[in-house]
Design a protein around this motif. Structure first.
Motif, PDB file in Angstrom:
ATOM      1  N   ASP A   4       0.929  -1.220  -0.094  1.00  0.00           N
ATOM      2  CA  ASP A   4      -0.040  -0.042   0.059  1.00  0.00           C
ATOM      3  C   ASP A   4       1.035   1.218  -0.214  1.00  0.00           C
ATOM      4  O   ASP A   4       1.709   1.419   0.908  1.00  0.00           O
ATOM      5  N   PRO A   5       0.566   2.181  -0.993  1.00  0.00           N
ATOM      6  CA  PRO A   5       1.520   3.286  -1.176  1.00  0.00           C
ATOM      7  C   PRO A   5       1.583   4.274   0.216  1.00  0.00           C
ATOM      8  O   PRO A   5       2.506   4.981   0.402  1.00  0.00           O
ATOM      9  N   ARG A   6       0.604   4.024   1.045  1.00  0.00           N
ATOM     10  CA  ARG A   6       0.356   4.907   2.148  1.00  0.00           C
ATOM     11  C   ARG A   6       0.912   4.085   3.337  1.00  0.00           C
ATOM     12  O   ARG A   6       0.824   4.598   4.495  1.00  0.00           O
ATOM     13  N   ALA A   7       1.464   2.888   3.160  1.00  0.00           N
ATOM     14  CA  ALA A   7       1.930   2.250   4.249  1.00  0.00           C
ATOM     15  C   ALA A   7       2.879   2.929   5.138  1.00  0.00           C
ATOM     16  O   ALA A   7       3.062   2.760   6.213  1.00  0.00           O
ATOM     17  N   ALA A   8       3.911   3.718   4.664  1.00  0.00           N
ATOM     18  CA  ALA A   8       4.865   4.410   5.117  1.00  0.00           C
ATOM     19  C   ALA A   8       4.410   5.257   6.522  1.00  0.00           C
ATOM     20  O   ALA A   8       5.172   5.626   7.195  1.00  0.00           O
ATOM     21  N   GLU A   9       3.142   5.787   6.215  1.00  0.00           N
ATOM     22  CA  GLU A   9       2.521   6.772   7.024  1.00  0.00           C
ATOM     23  C   GLU A   9       2.576   6.036   8.473  1.00  0.00           C
ATOM     24  O   GLU A   9       2.304   6.771   9.492  1.00  0.00           O
ATOM     25  N   SER A  10       2.453   4.780   8.437  1.00  0.00           N
ATOM     26  CA  SER A  10       2.070   4.099   9.783  1.00  0.00           C
ATOM     27  C   SER A  10       3.284   3.613  10.193  1.00  0.00           C
ATOM     28  O   SER A  10       3.352   2.901  11.254  1.00  0.00           O
ATOM     29  N   PHE A  11       4.544   4.052   9.712  1.00  0.00           N
ATOM     30  CA  PHE A  11       5.766   3.501  10.078  1.00  0.00           C
ATOM     31  C   PHE A  11       6.188   3.602  11.636  1.00  0.00           C
ATOM     32  O   PHE A  11       6.452   2.652  12.436  1.00  0.00           O
ATOM     33  N   PRO A  12       5.775   4.725  12.277  1.00  0.00           N
ATOM     34  CA  PRO A  12       6.102   4.933  13.823  1.00  0.00           C
ATOM     35  C   PRO A  12       5.294   3.968  14.529  1.00  0.00           C
ATOM     36  O   PRO A  12       5.720   3.226  15.523  1.00  0.00           O
ATOM     37  N   GLN A  13       4.020   3.756  14.135  1.00  0.00           N
ATOM     38  CA  GLN A  13       3.025   2.850  14.971  1.00  0.00           C
ATOM     39  C   GLN A  13       3.571   1.333  14.874  1.00  0.00           C
ATOM     40  O   GLN A  13       3.626   0.560  15.693  1.00  0.00           O
ATOM     41  N   ASP A  14       3.980   0.875  13.328  1.00  0.00           N
ATOM     42  CA  ASP A  14       4.413  -0.151  13.134  1.00  0.00           C
ATOM     43  C   ASP A  14       5.782  -0.693  13.814  1.00  0.00           C
ATOM     44  O   ASP A  14       5.838  -1.705  14.425  1.00  0.00           O
ATOM     45  N   VAL A  15       6.615   0.183  13.938  1.00  0.00           N
ATOM     46  CA  VAL A  15       7.833   0.067  14.679  1.00  0.00           C
ATOM     47  C   VAL A  15       7.528  -0.222  16.332  1.00  0.00           C
ATOM     48  O   VAL A  15       8.143  -1.179  16.871  1.00  0.00           O
ATOM     49  N   GLN A  16       6.406   0.348  16.882  1.00  0.00           N
ATOM     50  CA  GLN A  16       6.085   0.130  18.220  1.00  0.00           C
ATOM     51  C   GLN A  16       5.491  -1.233  18.373  1.00  0.00           C
ATOM     52  O   GLN A  16       5.682  -1.936  19.283  1.00  0.00           O
ATOM     53  N   GLU A  17       4.652  -1.493  17.374  1.00  0.00           N
ATOM     54  CA  GLU A  17       3.814  -2.852  17.373  1.00  0.00           C
ATOM     55  C   GLU A  17       4.806  -3.970  17.169  1.00  0.00           C
ATOM     56  O   GLU A  17       4.813  -4.929  18.104  1.00  0.00           O
ATOM     57  N   LEU A  18       5.953  -3.795  16.284  1.00  0.00           N
ATOM     58  CA  LEU A  18       7.085  -4.680  16.347  1.00  0.00           C
ATOM     59  C   LEU A  18       7.737  -4.879  17.743  1.00  0.00           C
ATOM     60  O   LEU A  18       8.188  -5.933  18.045  1.00  0.00           O
ATOM     61  N   ALA A  19       8.037  -3.803  18.300  1.00  0.00           N
ATOM     62  CA  ALA A  19       8.867  -3.732  19.560  1.00  0.00           C
ATOM     63  C   ALA A  19       7.972  -4.518  20.567  1.00  0.00           C
ATOM     64  O   ALA A  19       8.772  -5.177  21.265  1.00  0.00           O
ATOM     65  N   GLY A  20       6.618  -4.349  20.500  1.00  0.00           N
ATOM     66  CA  GLY A  20       5.778  -5.077  21.324  1.00  0.00           C
ATOM     67  C   GLY A  20       5.966  -6.740  21.408  1.00  0.00           C
ATOM     68  O   GLY A  20       6.022  -7.493  22.241  1.00  0.00           O
ATOM     69  N   PHE A  21       6.045  -6.951  19.994  1.00  0.00           N
ATOM     70  CA  PHE A  21       5.950  -8.316  19.447  1.00  0.00           C
ATOM     71  C   PHE A  21       7.228  -9.111  19.933  1.00  0.00           C
ATOM     72  O   PHE A  21       7.304 -10.110  20.451  1.00  0.00           O
ATOM     73  N   LEU A  22       8.173  -8.134  19.891  1.00  0.00           N
ATOM     74  CA  LEU A  22       9.622  -8.967  20.244  1.00  0.00           C
ATOM     75  C   LEU A  22      10.047  -8.639  21.824  1.00  0.00           C
ATOM     76  O   LEU A  22      10.934  -9.166  22.297  1.00  0.00           O
ATOM     77  N   GLY A  23       9.040  -7.991  22.636  1.00  0.00           N
ATOM     78  CA  GLY A  23       9.336  -7.700  24.003  1.00  0.00           C
ATOM     79  C   GLY A  23       8.473  -8.773  24.712  1.00  0.00           C
ATOM     80  O   GLY A  23       8.152  -9.976  24.246  1.00  0.00           O
ATOM     81  N   ASP A  24       8.077  -8.161  25.755  1.00  0.00           N
ATOM     82  CA  ASP A  24       7.485  -8.807  26.878  1.00  0.00           C
ATOM     83  C   ASP A  24       5.886  -8.834  26.735  1.00  0.00           C
ATOM     84  O   ASP A  24       5.107  -9.656  27.524  1.00  0.00           O
ATOM     85  N   LYS A  25       5.398  -7.824  25.928  1.00  0.00           N
ATOM     86  CA  LYS A  25       4.075  -7.574  26.084  1.00  0.00           C
ATOM     87  C   LYS A  25       3.566  -6.861  24.510  1.00  0.00           C
ATOM     88  O   LYS A  25       3.901  -5.975  24.349  1.00  0.00           O
ATOM     89  N   SER A  26       2.702  -7.733  24.030  1.00  0.00           N
ATOM     90  CA  SER A  26       2.151  -7.407  22.664  1.00  0.00           C
ATOM     91  C   SER A  26       1.061  -6.109  22.806  1.00  0.00           C
ATOM     92  O   SER A  26       0.623  -6.125  23.849  1.00  0.00           O
ATOM     93  N   LEU A  27       1.260  -5.335  21.762  1.00  0.00           N
ATOM     94  CA  LEU A  27       0.289  -4.440  21.920  1.00  0.00           C
ATOM     95  C   LEU A  27      -0.876  -4.512  21.229  1.00  0.00           C
ATOM     96  O   LEU A  27      -1.906  -3.848  21.393  1.00  0.00           O
ATOM     97  N   ILE A  28      -1.066  -5.836  20.599  1.00  0.00           N
ATOM     98  CA  ILE A  28      -2.228  -6.337  19.993  1.00  0.00           C
ATOM     99  C   ILE A  28      -3.001  -7.460  20.796  1.00  0.00           C
ATOM    100  O   ILE A  28      -2.182  -8.575  20.903  1.00  0.00           O
ATOM    101  N   PRO A  29      -4.010  -7.219  21.963  1.00  0.00           N
ATOM    102  CA  PRO A  29      -4.468  -8.199  22.723  1.00  0.00           C
ATOM    103  C   PRO A  29      -4.688  -9.685  21.942  1.00  0.00           C
ATOM    104  O   PRO A  29      -5.195  -9.572  21.079  1.00  0.00           O
ATOM    105  N   GLY A  30      -4.281 -10.825  22.709  1.00  0.00           N
ATOM    106  CA  GLY A  30      -4.494 -12.002  21.876  1.00  0.00           C
ATOM    107  C   GLY A  30      -3.554 -12.305  20.871  1.00  0.00           C
ATOM    108  O   GLY A  30      -3.700 -13.476  20.502  1.00  0.00           O
ATOM    109  N   VAL A  31      -2.822 -11.382  20.437  1.00  0.00           N
ATOM    110  CA  VAL A  31      -1.624 -11.895  19.532  1.00  0.00           C
ATOM    111  C   VAL A  31      -0.231 -11.689  19.771  1.00  0.00           C
ATOM    112  O   VAL A  31       0.356 -10.630  20.608  1.00  0.00           O
TER     113      VAL A  31
END
Length: 336
Positions: free
Chosen positions: A123-150
């Motif tokens: 999606d050409p607009r995907a870069a707009e969510s880069f800051p949120q995606d980085v934080q989401e990724l950090a959550g997945f690699l850390g101890d607590k996911s930012l997406i409940p149940g995933v």
């Protein structure tokens, strides 16, 4: 003394198969490991006939199996091309295979042209969510996911260190805000280097990963035993780059290549090489130390420019002998 690392594009030289490129990347990593370099990163690029590092996670895994201690990572994964969960699983897998050796550098550019971007289903607009995606990724690699149940399996609890890559002020601001290390692509985008590093240091806020700012600055390097050899190799590297980027890799006569180099596009491509250390051992050492001091870099990411395998290895030997105190001093003999 700044830490020294290497950026490997897994170049495919004329007439080569990609398997040769991957074998060379293994040899380069093994050689760098013996010399004491800190890490090697692989950049995600697509639809480029001369670069084979389009799938960094796969290449990292291959090189990791044939090395022992050198850190390996992406320089970087273009996160808008992927879901954060997928990248967390890939690099969580790598962290499980090679503990304490894996880095995850992240960029928000597509790493390609618009047509290939469409082929990636991006999606050409995907870069707009880069800051949120980085934080989401950090959550997945850390101890607590930012997406409940995933959760990322593998990935959760691996704490793979994240790095923000950039060539503008956007990445500098984001890296500072999130308290992450910042790597500037000054090896091909020199324009905003000084300002971006300044912004990053001013905006930096300590995080769980990093207490103080950490700057990696990329720089081209070509070292040889004589000035004449270094100059000859550098000229060939410059011509090859213009042929690849302006001439799209077509076969041109020397006169035609000269015309390409003198064109506005050619001059723009050559300007990308502004930060280049070339010459003999003393000359390259002086340049790299001056460059590191100029940008207050904690680490230099070296992008070797030599158009041959032997030349790249010799470059790494010379730099190591000058700037890595514990590097083997018989390394030059191994490459001759």
């Amino acid at each position: 003394m700044p830490t020294l690392s290497i950026l490997d594009f897994a170049h495919i030289f004329d007439g080569e198969d990609v398997s040769v490129s991957f074998a060379r990347s293994v040899e380069l990593a093994q050689h760098a490991e013996r010399l004491g370099y800190e890490r090697i990163w692989y950049a995600e690029h697509h639809n480029m006939k001369s670069i084979a590092s389009s799938a960094p996670a796969v290449l990292i895994s291959h090189v990791g199996a044939k090395t022992n201690s050198i850190r390996l990572g992406s320089g970087g994964v273009m996160l808008p091309n992927h879901s954060p969960l997928t990248i967390a699983e890939q690099f969580g897998t790598l962290a499980g295979l090679y503990p304490n050796r894996i880095d995850l550098g992240l960029g928000r550019a597509p790493g390609t042209d618009m047509r290939t971007l469409q082929a990636l289903r991006r999606d050409p607009r995907a870069a707009e969510s880069f800051p949120q995606d980085v934080q989401e990724l950090a959550g997945f690699l850390g101890d607590k996911s930012l997406i409940p149940g995933v959760e990322a399996t593998p990935g959760k609890g691996s704490h793979v260190p994240l790095y923000i890559l950039g060539s503008s002020l956007f990445g500098a601001q984001l890296a500072g805000m999130l308290g992450l290390p910042y790597a500037f692509a000054s090896h091909f985008a020199p324009t905003h280097l000084e300002e971006a590093v300044k912004v990053y240091r001013e905006r930096f806020e300590p995080s769980e990963q990093l207490a103080e700012p950490y700057v990696i600055a990329a720089v081209n390097v070509l070292a040889a035993d004589t000035e004449e050899d270094a100059a000859s190799q550098l000229e060939k590297a410059r011509r090859d780059r213009v042929k690849r980027m302006v001439g799209r890799g077509h076969d041109y006569s020397d006169a035609e290549v000269e015309m390409l180099m003198n064109s506005a596009q050619g001059q723009q491509v050559l300007a990308m090489l502004k930060y280049t250390a070339s010459g003999t051992a003393p000359q390259v050492k002086e340049y790299l130390l001056r460059f590191a001091n100029f940008v207050e870099a904690d680490e230099l990411m070296l992008s070797p420019l030599s158009p041959s395998t032997a030349g790249v290895h010799r470059t790494l030997d010379i730099v190591a002998e000058q700037l890595l105190p514990d590097a083997p001093r018989n390394s030059a003999a191994e490459t001759k």
